[in-house]
Write an enzyme that holds these catalytic residues in place. Structure first.
Site, mmCIF file in Angstrom:
data_model
loop_
_atom_site.group_PDB
_atom_site.id
_atom_site.type_symbol
_atom_site.label_atom_id
_atom_site.label_comp_id
_atom_site.label_asym_id
_atom_site.label_seq_id
_atom_site.Cartn_x
_atom_site.Cartn_y
_atom_site.Cartn_z
ATOM 1 N NE ARG A 287 -1.800 2.021 3.331
ATOM 2 C CZ ARG A 287 -1.562 1.950 4.643
ATOM 3 N NH1 ARG A 287 -2.104 1.021 5.375
ATOM 4 N NH2 ARG A 287 -0.757 2.835 5.226
ATOM 5 C CG HIS A 291 -6.202 2.471 6.351
ATOM 6 N ND1 HIS A 291 -6.434 1.211 5.835
ATOM 7 C CD2 HIS A 291 -7.338 2.822 7.010
ATOM 8 C CE1 HIS A 291 -7.647 0.811 6.190
ATOM 9 N NE2 HIS A 291 -8.206 1.773 6.888
ATOM 10 C CE1 TYR A 300 1.029 2.559 8.834
ATOM 11 C CE2 TYR A 300 -0.162 4.314 9.980
ATOM 12 C CZ TYR A 300 -0.018 3.468 8.889
ATOM 13 O OH TYR A 300 -0.915 3.538 7.861
HETATM 14 C C1 LIG Z 1 -14.774 -5.592 11.754
HETATM 15 C C2 LIG Z 1 -13.954 -4.341 11.594
HETATM 16 N N1 LIG Z 1 -12.945 -4.097 12.456
HETATM 17 C C3 LIG Z 1 -12.195 -2.991 12.310
HETATM 18 C C4 LIG Z 1 -12.463 -2.094 11.311
HETATM 19 C C5 LIG Z 1 -11.593 -0.859 11.109
HETATM 20 N N2 LIG Z 1 -10.750 -1.092 9.931
HETATM 21 C C6 LIG Z 1 -11.080 -0.573 8.730
HETATM 22 S S1 LIG Z 1 -10.010 -1.004 7.555
HETATM 23 C C7 LIG Z 1 -9.069 -1.893 8.615
HETATM 24 C C8 LIG Z 1 -7.818 -2.576 8.177
HETATM 25 C C9 LIG Z 1 -8.055 -3.687 7.223
HETATM 26 O O1 LIG Z 1 -6.828 -4.102 6.697
HETATM 27 P P1 LIG Z 1 -6.708 -5.102 5.499
HETATM 28 O O2 LIG Z 1 -7.693 -6.197 5.659
HETATM 29 O O3 LIG Z 1 -5.282 -5.464 5.396
HETATM 30 O O4 LIG Z 1 -7.161 -4.261 4.227
HETATM 31 P P2 LIG Z 1 -6.505 -2.948 3.616
HETATM 32 O O5 LIG Z 1 -7.168 -1.797 4.309
HETATM 33 O O6 LIG Z 1 -5.047 -2.986 3.857
HETATM 34 O O7 LIG Z 1 -6.851 -2.969 2.175
HETATM 35 C C10 LIG Z 1 -9.609 -1.837 9.897
HETATM 36 C C11 LIG Z 1 -9.019 -2.499 11.088
HETATM 37 C C12 LIG Z 1 -13.548 -2.367 10.445
HETATM 38 N N3 LIG Z 1 -13.880 -1.560 9.437
HETATM 39 N N4 LIG Z 1 -14.265 -3.511 10.588
#
Ligand SMILES: Cc1ncc(C[n+]2csc(CCOP(=O)(O)OP(=O)(O)O)c2C)c(N)n1
Ligand SMILES: [Mg+2]
Length: 391
Positions: A287, A291, A300
């Site tokens: 990425r 985010h 971080y």
């Molecule tokens: C069930 C849940 N827990 C926490 C969040 C907050 N949250 C949004 S995106 C994210 C990270 C997800 O990371 P990843 O699966 O690696 O996908 P990326 O964002 O890197 O594409 C989190 C923890 C959420 N939206 N839903």
């Protein structure tokens, strides 16, 4: 599984065996160990960083299609950068950039037919563009207009959910329904390296394996779940290893190599379509950006780390390959970039025409019939708008 070494802590914790009688001496292999032989997992790269292809592995794709793949990757990037600028200028809601993940996106979606299904995560607008979502529709979506979430006619996609991993069991359900109806389609669901830790994703893997559902899982390992690096996400380096434990064949692919993504996904789609069940593809990518626009990755991760990924840029790599094949040259690359930029700007003009705030609609989309307490709130709210003269 044969044991290789005995961990001293485990040996210390293992109760001393009872003195065996000569006749019942335990075989040596019964000794407990936590040394697990994880075995091989297939890695796939076709284009190296210099844009040179391994001809034994390169897919047979005609020149027009190669150029189309390139164009949509460039368009994805232009849209990405433009929406970031719009957000910074107050013209766009919070949005999740996909910079650097263009090959993962377009490579996974390329093998799908129109009749196939796609259940994306939120960071998937490259794949959505390929499937037929409009640029202005995606802008409306990320600016929180409900009409942006409407799936375009004739497109078999599900709207995405922000609840991480929650769409994956539903995607498997759709795949099982495809089988029950005797249809000849497959479902592709993508999700992140963070999502793979969510319980529902494991449940989805299990259902898919047991019922041999025609589904392809693409785990886009972009290194981070917000600020959590993948090393703190999983006790294994290769997330693809999550597949075999469920009975799902898995492969680890260079996600910045669009040809490798196409080959791996084509294989997985064929397996699903011919009744062979699910496949897990781990797309290893990075990425490059935030985010979301609410994030500051400088707190971080190091700039050095980001710099190390720059030479792996999926678009630059594919451009070198296409240049080597005589399909692109510097002028063509510049022209295509300018055309894509123009396409995004024209779409932005259409978005601006449609992105009119609708303050009177805020209570409209959650319930078919509003509960009494919300009816009261709605009345009060509309009276306030009337007093202020807001249309
Ligand atoms: C069930 C849940 N827990 C926490 C969040 C907050 N949250 C949004 S995106 C994210 C990270 C997800 O990371 P990843 O699966 O690696 O996908 P990326 O964002 O890197 O594409 C989190 C923890 C959420 N939206 N839903
Ligand atoms: Mg991630």
């Amino acid at each position: 599984m044969p044991s290789k070494t005995v961990d001293s802590d485990v040996a210390a914790m293992t109760p001393a065996p009872q003195q065996p009688s000569e006749a019942a001496a335990p075989p040596e292999t019964s000794m407990r160990t936590n040394s697990i032989d994880l075995g091989e997992i297939e890695d796939l790269q076709i284009l190296n960083e210099r844009g040179e292809a391994d001809d034994r592995l390169a897919p047979a794709i005609d020149d027009d299609q190669l150029l189309r793949i390139h164009r949509v990757m460039v368009l994805t990037r232009k849209l990405d950068l433009r929406m970031l600028a719009m957000q910074r200028q107050g013209e766009m809601g919070t949005f999740a950039p996909g910079l650097g993940q263009e090959a993962t996106q377009i490579g996974q979606i390329y093998p799908l037919k129109t009749r196939d299904w796609f259940s994306p995560s939120y960071r998937s607008f490259g794949a959505q563009l390929w499937r037929g979502w409009t640029i202005e529709g995606l802008m409306l979506l990320w600016d929180c207009f409900t009409e942006g979430f409407e799936v375009p006619p004739g497109v078999n996609d599900l709207p995405f959910s922000i609840v991480v991993g929650s769409h994956v069991p539903m995607a498997v359900g759709v795949a099982m329904a495809i089988t029950n109806r005797g249809d000849d389609a497959v479902m592709l669901a993508n999700f992140g390296d963070g999502a793979i830790s969510q319980g529902p994703v494991s449940e989805a893997f299990n259902f898919a394996a047991v019922y041999k559902a025609p589904v392809v899982f693409v785990c886009e390992n972009n290194g981070y779940a917000i600020s959590v690096p993948v090393e703190r996400q999983a006790g294994i380096k290769e997330l693809a290893r999550r597949g075999p434990g469920f009975g799902i064949p898995a492969i680890r692919v260079d996600g910045n190599d669009v040809l490798a993504m196409i080959v791996a996904t084509t294989r997985a789609v064929e397996r699903a379509r011919s009744g062979g069940g699910p496949t897990l593809i781990e797309a290893v990518t990075y990425r490059m950006s935030l985010h979301t626009t609410a994030d500051d990755p400088k707190v971080y991760r190091s700039e050095d780390e980001v710099e190390r990924w720059k030479p792996k840029c999926p678009i630059a790599r594919f451009e070198k390959y296409l240049t080597g094949k005589g399909l692109l040259d510097p002028d063509a690359i510049e022209r295509i970039a300018a055309e894509c930029e123009q396409e995004v700007l024209e779409a932005r003009a259409r978005f601006r025409e449609r992105a009119k705030p609708q303050p009177r609609a805020v209570f409209d989309h959650m319930y078919e019939t509003l509960p009494p307490e919300l009816q009261d709130q709605k009345r009060e709210y509309l009276e306030k708008l009337d007093r202020k003269g807001v249309e």
